[in-house]
Design an enzyme around this catalytic site. Structure first.
Site, PDB file in Angstrom:
ATOM      1  N   ASP A   1      59.748  53.007  95.850  1.00 42.53           N
ATOM      2  CA  ASP A   1      58.055  52.978  94.846  1.00 42.53           C
ATOM      3  C   ASP A   1      58.181  51.347  96.359  1.00 42.53           C
ATOM      4  O   ASP A   1      59.207  50.669  96.837  1.00 42.53           O
ATOM      5  CB  ASP A   1      58.649  52.670  94.183  1.00 42.53           C
ATOM      6  CG  ASP A   1      59.003  51.915  92.996  1.00 42.53           C
ATOM      7  OD1 ASP A   1      59.849  50.588  93.588  1.00 42.53           O
ATOM      8  OD2 ASP A   1      58.670  52.384  91.954  1.00 42.53           O
TER       9      ASP A   1
ATOM     10  N   ASN B   1      58.021  51.663  78.853  1.00 39.91           N
ATOM     11  CA  ASN B   1      57.012  52.620  78.908  1.00 39.91           C
ATOM     12  C   ASN B   1      57.925  54.188  79.214  1.00 39.91           C
ATOM     13  O   ASN B   1      57.087  55.031  79.528  1.00 39.91           O
ATOM     14  CB  ASN B   1      55.832  52.642  79.023  1.00 39.91           C
ATOM     15  CG  ASN B   1      55.732  52.419  81.005  1.00 39.91           C
ATOM     16  OD1 ASN B   1      56.698  52.339  81.472  1.00 39.91           O
ATOM     17  ND2 ASN B   1      54.508  51.733  81.339  1.00 39.91           N
TER      18      ASN B   1
ATOM     19  N   HIS C   1      58.327  55.065  82.299  1.00 38.89           N
ATOM     20  CA  HIS C   1      58.399  54.996  83.946  1.00 38.89           C
ATOM     21  C   HIS C   1      59.595  55.210  83.825  1.00 38.89           C
ATOM     22  O   HIS C   1      60.649  54.787  84.129  1.00 38.89           O
ATOM     23  CB  HIS C   1      57.173  54.434  84.128  1.00 38.89           C
ATOM     24  CG  HIS C   1      57.441  52.858  85.286  1.00 38.89           C
ATOM     25  ND1 HIS C   1      56.528  51.867  84.588  1.00 38.89           N
ATOM     26  CD2 HIS C   1      58.618  52.379  84.998  1.00 38.89           C
ATOM     27  CE1 HIS C   1      57.027  51.003  84.950  1.00 38.89           C
ATOM     28  NE2 HIS C   1      58.362  51.150  85.690  1.00 38.89           N
TER      29      HIS C   1
ATOM     30  N   GLU D   1      54.107  56.569  85.892  1.00 39.03           N
ATOM     31  CA  GLU D   1      53.225  55.577  84.668  1.00 39.03           C
ATOM     32  C   GLU D   1      52.845  57.231  83.669  1.00 39.03           C
ATOM     33  O   GLU D   1      53.021  58.412  84.036  1.00 39.03           O
ATOM     34  CB  GLU D   1      51.712  55.389  84.684  1.00 39.03           C
ATOM     35  CG  GLU D   1      52.365  53.826  85.665  1.00 39.03           C
ATOM     36  CD  GLU D   1      53.316  52.407  84.584  1.00 39.03           C
ATOM     37  OE1 GLU D   1      54.199  52.964  84.013  1.00 39.03           O
ATOM     38  OE2 GLU D   1      52.617  51.799  85.642  1.00 39.03           O
TER      39      GLU D   1
HETATM   40  C1  GLP Z   1      59.436  48.368  88.628  1.00 38.33           C
HETATM   41  C2  GLP Z   1      60.341  49.950  89.251  1.00 38.33           C
HETATM   42  C3  GLP Z   1      61.650  50.968  88.231  1.00 38.33           C
HETATM   43  C4  GLP Z   1      62.111  50.043  87.410  1.00 38.33           C
HETATM   44  C5  GLP Z   1      61.178  49.172  86.294  1.00 38.33           C
HETATM   45  C6  GLP Z   1      62.998  48.690  85.729  1.00 38.33           C
HETATM   46  O1  GLP Z   1      58.768  49.354  87.332  1.00 38.33           O
HETATM   47  N1  GLP Z   1      59.654  49.947  90.078  1.00 38.33           N
HETATM   48  O2  GLP Z   1      62.175  51.266  89.068  1.00 38.33           O
HETATM   49  O3  GLP Z   1      63.240  50.717  87.091  1.00 38.33           O
HETATM   50  O4  GLP Z   1      60.874  48.044  87.084  1.00 38.33           O
HETATM   51  O5  GLP Z   1      62.992  47.216  85.585  1.00 38.33           O
HETATM   52  P1  GLP Z   1      64.176  46.676  85.525  1.00 38.33           P
HETATM   53  O6  GLP Z   1      65.057  47.090  85.818  1.00 38.33           O
HETATM   54  O7  GLP Z   1      64.086  45.228  85.694  1.00 38.33           O
HETATM   55  O8  GLP Z   1      63.849  46.309  84.470  1.00 38.33           O
END
Ligand code: GLP
Length: 245
Positions: free
Chosen positions: A71, A140, A142, A147
């Site tokens: 993304d 959440n 995702h 989302e």
């Molecule tokens: C973002 C990314 C996700 C990732 C999530 C969790 O939202 N788009 O791909 O999995 O963060 O991030 P973290 O590993 O910093 O908790």
């Protein structure tokens, strides 16, 4: 290790998180020209450092691998240090000696983000699909930036980020108001077509989302629950994240 349906669940001590994750990723990257899907965020950083260490030692050679990001924020150019393009090139492609020309991230500065999302989907198809997809987990539930409420079979698309996601990711920006409102993300359908998926979860704050994703119903309310429908998923979770499993 335990199994849940076709999922392999590895609950590991903190010190083993990166090595177990790296082994799971490498086991799916067989043959030259494999395609590695990469997540951003804090969770996979240790895994990328482990892969970089193995690269430096000469234990692995990923130079023929293509890298595909999950993304990107709409509105951030690839040169913006807060962009996922900067993360992917700086923390993954560079240290793993992957050809920049074989490193793909949606263009967050594209004039038409919807068209960019369609082109990104075509790029992934053109690469022959993803062999191993590394995924993190939002608090959440995702997956990438899909989302709650996202259809489980959708392609790459533009998403409006939830308030919770913007709050969670505000730590990477000077001000919360600087967190972009939208992103281009691989769809759940895109992610589900990866031949294997390695889901990483670290920390007690991921516990409720991980339990809902693995043990709850498959529902668009918890996007990561679609992983239950995939035939080849390995979950690597530290003990804090796995506490509710
Ligand atoms: C973002 C990314 C996700 C990732 C999530 C969790 O939202 N788009 O791909 O999995 O963060 O991030 P973290 O590993 O910093 O908790």
């Amino acid at each position: 290790m335990s199994t849940l349906g076709s999922m392999q669940i590895r609950v590991v001590d903190d010190v083993d998180f990166a090595t177990v994750g790296a082994d799971a990723v490498l086991s799916g990257l067989t043959g030259a020209g494999a395609c590695l899907g990469v997540a951003t965020g804090g969770t996979p950083l240790r895994l990328y450092r482990e892969l970089a260490h193995r690269t430096e030692c000469g234990a692995i050679d990923l130079s023929s691998v293509s890298v595909v990001a999950l993304d990107e924020y709409v509105g951030l150019s690839s040169s913006d240090p807060r962009s996922y393009a900067s993360y992917v090139h700086g923390c993954i492609a560079g240290p793993l000696r992957i050809d920049p020309a074989a490193t793909f991230v949606p263009d967050g500065a594209a004039a038409d983000p919807d068209a960019e999302a369609r082109e990104y989907e075509a790029t992934i198809v053109g690469l022959g699909g993803v062999d191993v997809q590394i995924a993190g987990l939002g608090t959440n539930g995702h997956l990438a930036f899909n989302e709650p409420g996202t259809p489980i079979d959708g392609p790459c698309h533009v998403v409006t980020l939830s308030e919770r996601t913007r709050r969670d990711n505000a730590r990477y920006f000077d001000r919360r108001g600087d967190v972009p409102l939208r992103a281009i993300t691989q769809g759940l359908g895109t992610i589900r077509r990866a031949r294997s998926i390695v889901l990483l979860a670290s920390g007690a704050h991921k516990g409720p989302a991980l339990a809902a994703a693995l043990h709850g119903p498959v529902t668009t309310d918890v996007p990561a629950s679609v992983l239950q429908t995939h035939p080849n998923v390995t979950v690597v979770a530290d003990r804090a994240a796995a506490a509710l499993l």
